[in-house]
Design an enzyme around this catalytic site. Structure first.
Site, PDB file in Angstrom:
ATOM      1  N   ARG A 107       0.809  -1.231   0.000  1.00 44.73           N
ATOM      2  CA  ARG A 107       0.000   0.000   0.000  1.00 44.73           C
ATOM      3  C   ARG A 107       0.843   1.282   0.000  1.00 44.73           C
ATOM      4  O   ARG A 107       0.316   2.370  -0.209  1.00 44.73           O
ATOM      5  CB  ARG A 107      -0.961  -0.013   1.190  1.00 44.73           C
ATOM      6  CG  ARG A 107      -2.191  -0.866   0.911  1.00 44.73           C
ATOM      7  CD  ARG A 107      -3.187  -0.749   2.033  1.00 44.73           C
ATOM      8  NE  ARG A 107      -2.798  -1.543   3.187  1.00 44.73           N
ATOM      9  CZ  ARG A 107      -3.182  -1.280   4.437  1.00 44.73           C
ATOM     10  NH1 ARG A 107      -3.937  -0.230   4.698  1.00 44.73           N
ATOM     11  NH2 ARG A 107      -2.812  -2.058   5.428  1.00 44.73           N
ATOM     12  N   ARG A 130      27.429  27.283   5.647  1.00 49.99           N
ATOM     13  CA  ARG A 130      27.767  25.901   5.269  1.00 49.99           C
ATOM     14  C   ARG A 130      28.789  25.305   6.236  1.00 49.99           C
ATOM     15  O   ARG A 130      29.262  25.998   7.141  1.00 49.99           O
ATOM     16  CB  ARG A 130      28.237  25.896   3.811  1.00 49.99           C
ATOM     17  CG  ARG A 130      27.093  26.251   2.837  1.00 49.99           C
ATOM     18  CD  ARG A 130      27.572  26.317   1.399  1.00 49.99           C
ATOM     19  NE  ARG A 130      28.324  25.130   1.060  1.00 49.99           N
ATOM     20  CZ  ARG A 130      29.298  25.097   0.147  1.00 49.99           C
ATOM     21  NH1 ARG A 130      29.628  26.192  -0.514  1.00 49.99           N
ATOM     22  NH2 ARG A 130      29.937  23.974  -0.118  1.00 49.99           N
TER      23      ARG A 130
END
Ligand code: UD1
Ligand code: MG
Length: 457
Positions: free
Chosen positions: A15, A334
């Site tokens: 599913r 970063r």
């Protein structure tokens, strides 16, 4: 006494309608199976036996835990058949706890209580009362005593009216488990070997059967579809949000908040809507995070303000934001960005693997990569460090009180002495001395008598 843990994870998950094995779908940034493994590890399982089948190689490569072994079940002939495959990997004595790879939010305390209820000599089932029990195995009792689990498809209509169901989790004395597994048959509505048939065997053998309950339904919900996955994700996030708010964190909207890892907060922290925290994030006292920020692996010190739409990604190196710093809006920090106190990073500024000392500012449209930036430096709009020569990265060193004008290219390796000024538009390819103005750009000329061209008729 040995505690072994069996985790059932061989099923296909039809599913989910996905090529990815069901137990590898992510909840709060970790796979469903990894959630269960982390709980199993916290319980101190001496052997953690995970039964895999569909996508076995992929599943095996994606998860980890101490004392983890994998057992393959192919084909999948039912939950009893699954545990039969695991049996040789279990100790002969002690307790076996059965968990489900697609029931990710089972709590350690609930599992411990289940193991304690087993006590090494009883069969302990985790059960729950559900208003709609359809699909589940029903707990059949005779007065108080549990007599059997009857699967939905095998149940009589009277049994289908029972609301107490088996959650899929049990704790069993291992020596009995091994014996009972050998006696399972597949003589039932689904033609499967049902693990749940061992309950009636325990009753027949005079082994006491007991039942305990989880403290919330969320703990025992399984994931079978994207809808159920999203529902569980929201329940999990709401619980995390509630815990933070109870500790005093002010969330603008607990329904628009996501933690995918560990978030720790000091006092008087405020978090606006749609923020995502990943990995390990620490927010100091009075930190304010604006709307739509994504922050991963970072430490943000007291009184810092992270303005909206900022992306901070520390990856493996981490990011540090100093006390009282102002970041964003639209900033990008970063890995290896280390900012001291009172640093200002403004819109469309990217900082990577660079340290900025106290009071340094880069307020607009700039790049600082592999740089060491001194105190009170003012780094102008549009300036960049050209840190990469196509093969190697090089450092840029900027002394205290330097003023870098707008639109400069600092060609690394290069250094700028303290107090220097770099004129706007400079491409700096050689070191600049302290305290001086250095400028490198074409001389401005004006052509007198020049006429702007006009369109030919
Ligand atoms: C099972 C229980 C049921 C219980 C329900 C709770 C049985 C027979 N029934 O039913 O009483 O109410 O869970 O959710 O145990 N799996 C394997 N190999 C197999 C079959 C299943 O590894 O051959 C795994 C599945 O991937 C899943 C778990 O076992 O993680 C349960 O299997 P599932 O088919 O969902 O069992 P249910 O029919 O839901
Ligand atoms: Mg199921």
């Amino acid at each position: 006494m040995a505690l072994d843990i069996v985790i059932m994870a061989a099923g296909k998950g039809t599913r989910m309608k996905s090529a990815r094995p069901k137990v590898l779908h992510q909840l709060a940034g970790r796979s469903l199976l990894q959630h269960v493994l982390q709980t199993a590890a916290a319980l101190g399982g001496q052997r953690i036996v995970t039964i895999i089948g569909h996508g076995a190689d992929e599943v095996q490569a994606a998860v980890s835990a101490p004392n983890l072994v994998f057992v393959r079940q192919m084909p999948q002939l039912g939950t009893g058949h699954a545990v039969q495959q695991a049996a040789p990997a279990l100790h002969d004595e002690g307790t076996t706890l059965i968990l489900n790879g697609d029931v990710p939010l089972i709590e350690e305390t609930t599992a411990r209580a289940l193991v304690a209820a087993c006590g090494g000599d009883k069969l302990a089932l985790l059960t729950i009362e559900l208003p709609d029990a359809s699909g589940y195995g029903r707990i059949v009792r005779d007065g108080e005593a549990v007599r059997a689990i009857v699967e939905h498809k095998d149940a009589t209509s009277a049994q289908r009216n029972i609301h107490e169901v088996y959650t899929g989790l049990m704790a069993v004395p291992t020596r009995h488990l091994k014996r009972w597994l050998g006696r399972l048959t597949n003589d039932n509505a689904q033609g499967e070997y049902y693990l749940t048939d061992i309950v009636a065997m325990a009753v027949a053998d005079g082994v006491p059967v007991v039942a305990t309950q989880p403290h919330s339904e969320t703990e025992v919900l399984g994931v079978n579809s994207p809808l159920q996955l999203a529902d569980l994700e929201r329940r999990y996030q709401r619980a995390r949000a509630d815990a933070l708010m109870e500790a005093g964190v002010r969330l603008a909207d607990p329904a628009r908040f996501d933690v995918r890892g560990e978030l720790s907060c000091g006092s008087d922290v405020e978090i606006d809507v749609n923020c995502v925290f990943e990995g390990r994030v620490e927010l100091g006292d009075r930190v304010h995070v604006g709307a739509n920020c994504v922050i991963r692996n970072a430490r943000i010190a007291a009184d810092a303000v992270i303005h909206p739409f900022t992306h901070i990604d520390g990856e493996a190196l981490g990011v540090t934001v100093g006390a009282g710093s102002l970041i964003g809006p639209f900033a990008r920090l970063r890995p290896g960005a280390v900012l001291a106190e009172g640093v200002h990073i403004g819109n469309f500024v990217e900082v990577k693997n660079s340290t900025l000392a106290k009071g340094a500012k880069a307020n607009h449209l700039a790049y600082l990569g592999d740089a060491t930036v001194g105190e009170r430096v003012n780094y102008g709009a549009g300036s960049i460090t050209a840190n990469y020569d196509g093969a190697n990265k090089h450092r840029t060193v900027i002394g205290n009180d330097v003023h870098v004008g707008s639109n400069c290219v600092l060609v690394a390796p290069v250094s700028i002495g303290a107090g220097a000024t770099i004129g706007g538009g400079t491409t700096l390819a050689k070191d600049a001395p302290a305290g001086q103005l250095t400028v490198a750009r074409a001389k401005q000329v004006t052509l007198t008598g020049w006429v702007r061209p006009t369109k030919k008729k």
